[in-house]
Structures are given as structure tokens and as C-alpha cells.
Design an enzyme around this catalytic site. Sequence first.
Site, PDB file in Angstrom:
ATOM      1  N   ALA A 195      38.722  75.788  44.573  1.00 19.84           N
ATOM      2  CA  ALA A 195      38.058  75.151  43.147  1.00 19.84           C
ATOM      3  C   ALA A 195      36.907  74.635  43.701  1.00 19.84           C
ATOM      4  O   ALA A 195      36.344  73.806  42.712  1.00 19.84           O
ATOM      5  CB  ALA A 195      38.872  74.523  42.401  1.00 19.84           C
ATOM      6  N   SER A 196      36.294  74.489  44.940  1.00 14.88           N
ATOM      7  CA  SER A 196      35.039  73.760  45.323  1.00 14.88           C
ATOM      8  C   SER A 196      33.788  74.624  45.172  1.00 14.88           C
ATOM      9  O   SER A 196      32.722  74.002  45.266  1.00 14.88           O
ATOM     10  CB  SER A 196      35.394  73.262  46.660  1.00 14.88           C
ATOM     11  OG  SER A 196      35.228  74.377  47.644  1.00 14.88           O
ATOM     12  N   ASN A 244      42.858  81.505  42.782  1.00 10.55           N
ATOM     13  CA  ASN A 244      41.736  81.898  42.954  1.00 10.55           C
ATOM     14  C   ASN A 244      40.898  81.992  44.344  1.00 10.55           C
ATOM     15  O   ASN A 244      40.140  82.700  44.700  1.00 10.55           O
ATOM     16  CB  ASN A 244      40.863  80.853  42.056  1.00 10.55           C
ATOM     17  CG  ASN A 244      39.192  81.252  42.445  1.00 10.55           C
ATOM     18  OD1 ASN A 244      38.731  82.159  42.070  1.00 10.55           O
ATOM     19  ND2 ASN A 244      38.568  80.282  42.983  1.00 10.55           N
ATOM     20  N   SER A 301      40.178  91.706  40.556  1.00  5.68           N
ATOM     21  CA  SER A 301      38.847  92.161  40.685  1.00  5.68           C
ATOM     22  C   SER A 301      38.808  93.629  40.017  1.00  5.68           C
ATOM     23  O   SER A 301      40.067  94.259  40.202  1.00  5.68           O
ATOM     24  CB  SER A 301      38.450  92.163  42.066  1.00  5.68           C
ATOM     25  OG  SER A 301      37.144  93.110  42.311  1.00  5.68           O
ATOM     26  N   TYR A 354      40.141  95.530  51.067  1.00  7.77           N
ATOM     27  CA  TYR A 354      40.327  94.710  49.938  1.00  7.77           C
ATOM     28  C   TYR A 354      40.960  95.313  49.017  1.00  7.77           C
ATOM     29  O   TYR A 354      41.620  94.658  48.116  1.00  7.77           O
ATOM     30  CB  TYR A 354      38.700  94.226  49.776  1.00  7.77           C
ATOM     31  CG  TYR A 354      38.607  93.358  48.337  1.00  7.77           C
ATOM     32  CD1 TYR A 354      38.745  92.112  48.519  1.00  7.77           C
ATOM     33  CD2 TYR A 354      38.039  94.001  47.297  1.00  7.77           C
ATOM     34  CE1 TYR A 354      38.605  91.153  47.353  1.00  7.77           C
ATOM     35  CE2 TYR A 354      37.817  92.991  46.260  1.00  7.77           C
ATOM     36  CZ  TYR A 354      38.154  91.864  46.256  1.00  7.77           C
ATOM     37  OH  TYR A 354      37.865  91.131  45.192  1.00  7.77           O
ATOM     38  N   LYS A 399      44.311  94.295  46.439  1.00  6.66           N
ATOM     39  CA  LYS A 399      44.099  94.122  45.257  1.00  6.66           C
ATOM     40  C   LYS A 399      44.964  94.991  44.519  1.00  6.66           C
ATOM     41  O   LYS A 399      45.543  94.494  43.360  1.00  6.66           O
ATOM     42  CB  LYS A 399      42.508  94.201  44.662  1.00  6.66           C
ATOM     43  CG  LYS A 399      41.635  93.047  44.899  1.00  6.66           C
ATOM     44  CD  LYS A 399      42.168  91.768  44.275  1.00  6.66           C
ATOM     45  CE  LYS A 399      41.173  90.628  44.462  1.00  6.66           C
ATOM     46  NZ  LYS A 399      41.804  89.530  44.062  1.00  6.66           N
TER      47      LYS A 399
END
Length: 248
Positions: free
Chosen positions: A12-13, A89, A142, A155, A159
Site C-alpha cells: 500500500a505504499s 494488492n 488483472s 504472469y 493470474k
Amino acid sequence: MTIFGSALVTGASRGLGPHLARRLAADGWPVAVNYRSDPAGAARVVSEINDKGGKAQAFQADVTDEASVRGLVEAVFTSLGAIQVVVANATGPQPFIPADEVTWQQHLDQLVFFVKSPTLLMQATLPGMKRLGTGRFIHIGSDMFERALPGASAYNAAKGAQIGLARTWARELGPFGVTTNIVAPGWIPVERHGEITDENSGDYRSEIPLRRMGTPAEVADVVAFVASDASRFVNGERITVNGGHTID
């Protein structure tokens, strides 16, 4: 949804994470802002939330490590209460590699973020959700799974596994009052994408029925919906946020 506990947003940064954290805080959630290696970024997000009257605190943890996840959940419980909402996330590098060159380790690198980390988070937070009798587990997915771009096999495979994971959890965790859903953005520009111009985004925008790029706030709005009581009967779904780019 009645707020009994807190919301945890991993990664979350930076990127989408700060937008998700700020939006949940605006709805009244005490937000645990997780980061791995960007304390300054996490501190900015926390400050922004608290300055607007919300409640947030930063928590450092590697969410791909079992012991670190357990420590994170314990720390959040002590400071903000039981975790009622998890927004998975956090992500890592996503290199484009030709299918005939991708290694098994590169497949595992993606699975670590989209299967291992969510599993660790779910297992660590589920006891608290069971005690509360309610919970939300939200995967950030995604639309790349549908687009199936060359070079993204590792990837996209991860997913795809994420989708199977979420659907199965929806059945297993539902009896405890816990829903599991995926919010799947398209290309949503954030700082890592650099400057977005007509030249580098025109082809993409032309494929979107709405003829524009999406914004992080629009993804955050959908996450906030899935975290809220308005989604109480939504379970095992994948909500794509891409302006209709991948309509069948």
C-alpha cells in the site's frame, strides 16, 4: 458492512495501494498500510489518511513469508483490531519473457505473489473473521489473463491460478460469512508507468469503448464496493475494471 475490525491493504505504499487505502479509510475503515521496503511511501499514505480524519497505521512485512504474515496480522490486531477486510494488492516484478525462454523459477516468482501470499494472508486472518462472523477477501487481479499478451505466460498463468483460488475460497469460506472476490483492473497508469502520452497510450485507448484510460480512483471505488455491505451477496466473482476493453 458494519465495521467491527480493520482493513489491511498489502503493497500500500505505492502504485494502486495508496488509492485503495485512502478510499477504504474514507468509508470509515481503520486501515493497515502494509509495505515491504518503502517506509517513506507508507508514512505519506498514513499521514494523508490521518490528516483527513481517518485512522491508519503503517506495518512493515514481507507478505510472501509465513512468519512475517503472522507477525503482521498480530500487530494489526493489537493496534487496529481484528482484520475484517484483506485487499491482496502486493505484487513483484512482471518481466515479459518469451515462452520458450521462461524458467520454472520465473513461474514460481509470480505464483509467490498471487497464490502463496494470498494463501498465507487468508490462513492468518480467517480465524479473526470467523470470530467476527463476517469478512471480505479481495484479490487484486488483472485483465491480462484475457488479453494473453505474448511474453506474459508466467504472469498470466499465476493470474489464472488466482481466479481458481478465489472461486474455491468463495465456496469454502462462505459458510463463515466471508466473501472472496477479485477486482481486476486493466492498464491503470500509476507512477511506475511514467508519463502517459497520446503516443504511448493511443493504441490502447482506441481499443476501449469509453476511449479513455482508467484511473486508480475508479479501481478504488470498486474495491470499496466489494468491501462494503452493498456487496454482501457478491461472492466468487471477478469484477473487471477496464472500460470494456476485454468484452467478449
